[in-house]
Design a protein around this motif. Structure first.
Motif, PDB file in Angstrom:
ATOM      1  N   MET A 151     -74.654 -55.955  56.270  1.00 46.00           N
ATOM      2  CA  MET A 151     -73.920 -57.186  56.001  1.00 46.00           C
ATOM      3  C   MET A 151     -73.948 -58.103  57.217  1.00 46.00           C
ATOM      4  N   ALA A 152     -73.717 -59.370  56.987  1.00 42.83           N
ATOM      5  CA  ALA A 152     -73.635 -60.326  58.088  1.00 42.83           C
ATOM      6  C   ALA A 152     -72.358 -60.085  58.888  1.00 42.83           C
ATOM      7  N   PHE A 153     -72.356 -60.532  60.131  1.00 39.09           N
ATOM      8  CA  PHE A 153     -71.139 -60.467  60.931  1.00 39.09           C
ATOM      9  C   PHE A 153     -70.029 -61.182  60.170  1.00 39.09           C
ATOM     10  N   PRO A 154     -68.811 -60.614  60.147  1.00 39.75           N
ATOM     11  CA  PRO A 154     -67.743 -61.187  59.317  1.00 39.75           C
ATOM     12  C   PRO A 154     -67.215 -62.510  59.856  1.00 39.75           C
ATOM     13  N   GLU A 178     -66.918 -47.907  48.857  1.00 40.05           N
ATOM     14  CA  GLU A 178     -66.488 -47.682  47.477  1.00 40.05           C
ATOM     15  C   GLU A 178     -65.272 -46.761  47.438  1.00 40.05           C
ATOM     16  N   GLN A 179     -65.305 -45.706  48.219  1.00 45.45           N
ATOM     17  CA  GLN A 179     -64.169 -44.772  48.265  1.00 45.45           C
ATOM     18  C   GLN A 179     -62.904 -45.450  48.780  1.00 45.45           C
ATOM     19  N   ALA A 180     -63.077 -46.422  49.675  1.00 46.72           N
ATOM     20  CA  ALA A 180     -61.930 -47.123  50.240  1.00 46.72           C
ATOM     21  C   ALA A 180     -61.413 -48.236  49.337  1.00 46.72           C
ATOM     22  N   GLY A 181     -62.163 -48.516  48.271  1.00 46.87           N
ATOM     23  CA  GLY A 181     -61.742 -49.571  47.357  1.00 46.87           C
ATOM     24  C   GLY A 181     -62.119 -50.966  47.818  1.00 46.87           C
ATOM     25  N   ILE A 182     -63.103 -51.061  48.690  1.00 48.37           N
ATOM     26  CA  ILE A 182     -63.574 -52.366  49.169  1.00 48.37           C
ATOM     27  C   ILE A 182     -64.598 -52.895  48.171  1.00 48.37           C
ATOM     28  N   THR A 183     -64.231 -53.926  47.463  1.00 48.79           N
ATOM     29  CA  THR A 183     -65.081 -54.435  46.380  1.00 48.79           C
ATOM     30  C   THR A 183     -65.905 -55.651  46.782  1.00 48.79           C
ATOM     31  N   GLU A 184     -65.514 -56.316  47.868  1.00 45.47           N
ATOM     32  CA  GLU A 184     -66.257 -57.474  48.350  1.00 45.47           C
ATOM     33  C   GLU A 184     -66.493 -57.338  49.851  1.00 45.47           C
ATOM     34  N   LEU A 185     -67.675 -57.700  50.285  1.00 42.64           N
ATOM     35  CA  LEU A 185     -67.961 -57.630  51.703  1.00 42.64           C
ATOM     36  C   LEU A 185     -67.127 -58.671  52.448  1.00 42.64           C
ATOM     37  N   PRO A 186     -66.485 -58.289  53.526  1.00 44.11           N
ATOM     38  CA  PRO A 186     -65.624 -59.224  54.260  1.00 44.11           C
ATOM     39  C   PRO A 186     -66.424 -60.326  54.943  1.00 44.11           C
ATOM     40  N   THR A 187     -65.889 -61.535  54.916  1.00 40.19           N
ATOM     41  CA  THR A 187     -66.568 -62.690  55.506  1.00 40.19           C
ATOM     42  C   THR A 187     -65.742 -63.350  56.605  1.00 40.19           C
ATOM     43  N   THR A 188     -64.644 -62.703  56.999  1.00 41.59           N
ATOM     44  CA  THR A 188     -63.830 -63.176  58.116  1.00 41.59           C
ATOM     45  C   THR A 188     -63.425 -61.969  58.960  1.00 41.59           C
ATOM     46  N   PRO A 189     -63.075 -62.179  60.219  1.00 40.97           N
ATOM     47  CA  PRO A 189     -62.602 -61.058  61.035  1.00 40.97           C
ATOM     48  C   PRO A 189     -61.367 -60.387  60.437  1.00 40.97           C
ATOM     49  N   GLU A 190     -60.478 -61.188  59.887  1.00 36.62           N
ATOM     50  CA  GLU A 190     -59.260 -60.637  59.302  1.00 36.62           C
ATOM     51  C   GLU A 190     -59.571 -59.746  58.113  1.00 36.62           C
ATOM     52  N   ALA A 191     -60.492 -60.195  57.271  1.00 33.65           N
ATOM     53  CA  ALA A 191     -60.874 -59.398  56.102  1.00 33.65           C
ATOM     54  C   ALA A 191     -61.595 -58.127  56.525  1.00 33.65           C
ATOM     55  N   PHE A 192     -62.377 -58.215  57.595  1.00 33.38           N
ATOM     56  CA  PHE A 192     -63.091 -57.040  58.089  1.00 33.38           C
ATOM     57  C   PHE A 192     -62.111 -55.997  58.612  1.00 33.38           C
ATOM     58  N   LEU A 193     -61.123 -56.431  59.388  1.00 29.88           N
ATOM     59  CA  LEU A 193     -60.114 -55.499  59.892  1.00 29.88           C
ATOM     60  C   LEU A 193     -59.314 -54.884  58.756  1.00 29.88           C
TER      61      LEU A 193
END
Length: 439
Positions: A299-302, A159-174
């Motif tokens: 969360m699931a692995f991205p 939340e502090q980082a502004g991540i509003t959706e859990l990442p579902t790809t490696p790129e989004a996770f990074l």
């Protein structure tokens, strides 16, 4: 507590250990001493859960069991180095009545050490996680509960980082890790490099990346698993890329597992790749250190296949009856009671082995995000243990930490090489062993 089980692969050993069971004995020669006999006698439980012995929780379980079965007297022994100690004990016929099947016992050795419980097919309607303790159609144990594989994270840090959706790809996770780096004081991803064993936790995601329940058995015959588009490339590649981007701890040589539990619980760490067994430990650390257990998310692995994420689930240690037990019916009664009535899985926030039971609350987020839970299929007949053999022959410790520590060293510039070269070397070693071992 230092808990090292791999969800889905906890019963797979890194290498086969040659053992010969002590055949015969009084317990084997008594025709009345069967799992279907009278529930009575002295019962010794050997457990790796030393924390439950020390905090008195096991005493509560024993009292409840003895109330139901007054003709049974139960004793429990907790072993800190369970895998190591049990490897020695099973060379004798004195290793308790109920044990968690140690990795040293290979499936084709089950009948030397364990009492058969019945045909696997008889258990399939009622129980999950049967593959880890069955061989050639016979069931030798039942999992105490199960875990999912994925990523533990601190919701407050996200939340502090502004991540509003859990990442579902490696790129989004990074990208999410980079936001944590840029906008918070937390370490984006913690490897626990020094303790080592947590690095092996990521292997539990094998099959989940590509939604392939046969990934384990197929990898045993795959000459190049570290190729783009395959599970191992994604799993180990994510670790490499995070380290190379400076999104992990500054000095991996000084990591500390016990401290990391407190740090992720209190928002000093953003993510760790661990099985869901770790959730309850991190929540306890949060409550003990002035934070909220509700901050711990899972969360699931991205990764996803056609937009759907998959989380591999698998059994933890399997409880089994020693073939040398003199109280086999009592031992089998304990296993059934512990799994179905004790409340252990619920207390530990594990997935119940009983199919009809609901998922634990701490995994509700997976369902809410549409993640599909997936059990891995058993290896084809005659190929049980093949993945272990290739892993041992190639000296690529799939279930351990050595090659992943080497990967981290290359990624952080402490050793020569690059990602593609490192994976090419893994493929070469693995492929040679596949040819030798799997033919």
């Amino acid at each position: 507590m230092k808990k090292k089980a791999l969800a889905g692969v906890a019963t797979i050993a890194a290498a086969a250990i040659a053992l010969s069971g002590c055949m015969g004995g009084a317990a084997d020669n008594d025709p009345s001493n069967t799992i279907d006999g009278e529930v009575k006698g002295d019962l010794k439980i050997i457990t790796w859960r030393t924390d439950l012995v020390e905090n008195g929780k096991f005493d509560e379980y024993i009292a409840a069991f003895e109330e139901k079965y007054p003709d049974v007297s139960v004793e429990v022994e907790g072993i800190t180095d369970y895998a190591g100690e049990m490897t020695t004990r099973i060379s004798t016929d004195n290793y308790g009545d109920v044990i968690g099947i140690p990795a040293a016992i290979q499936p084709n050795q089950y009948d030397q050490f364990l009492e058969p419980l019945g045909e696997k097919a008889e258990f399939e309607e009622t129980y999950r996680f049967l593959n880890g303790a069955s061989y050639d159609g016979t069931q030798y144990g039942l999992a105490i509960g199960g875990n999912a594989n994925g990523v533990l994270y601190n919701k407050r840090v996200f939340e502090q980082a502004g991540i509003t959706e859990l990442p579902t790809t490696p790129e989004a996770f990074l990208a999410a890790l980079q936001l944590i780096e840029d906008k918070t004081d937390a370490i984006p991803m913690y490897t626990n490099y020094k303790d080592g064993w947590p690095l092996g936790q990521s292997f539990g995601n094998l099959g989940g990346v590509t939604a392939n329940p046969d990934a384990s058995s197929q990898m045993a015959k795959d000459p190049a698993p570290w190729t783009e588009g395959k599970d191992m490339y994604a799993i180990d590649g994510l670790l490499y890329d995070a380290v190379a981007a400076g999104l992990t701890e500054e000095d991996p040589l000084t990591t500390n597992w016990e401290q990391s539990k407190i740090d992720i619980a209190t928002g000093k760490i953003g993510t760790m790749t661990l099985g869901s067994w770790a959730i309850s430990q991190m929540q306890a650390a949060a409550e003990a250190n002035g934070a909220s257990a509700a901050d711990i998310g899972y969360m699931a692995f991205p990764s996803n296949v056609d937009g759907t994420q998959h989380a591999v689930i698998g059994g933890d240690y399997n409880l089994a009856v020693s073939r040398h037990s003199e109280s086999k019916a009592a031992a089998w009664a304990w296993i059934q009671w512990f799994i179905e009535e004790s409340g252990f899985a619920e207390n530990e926030a594990m997935i119940s082995t009983v199919k009809a039971d609901p998922l634990p609350e701490n995994l509700a987020g997976l369902e809410e995000n549409g993640v599909e839970l997936m059990e891995m299929n058993a290896a084809p007949a005659g190929e049980e243990g093949l993945l272990n053999e290739v892993s041992s022959d190639s000296q690529v410790d799939l279930f351990g930490n050595i090659y992943r520590q080497e990967l981290v060293d290359v990624a952080r510039g402490a050793a020569d090489g690059d990602k593609e070269g490192f994976f090419a070397d893994l493929n070469a070693r693995w492929g040679e062993s596949v040819e030798r071992v799997a033919g």
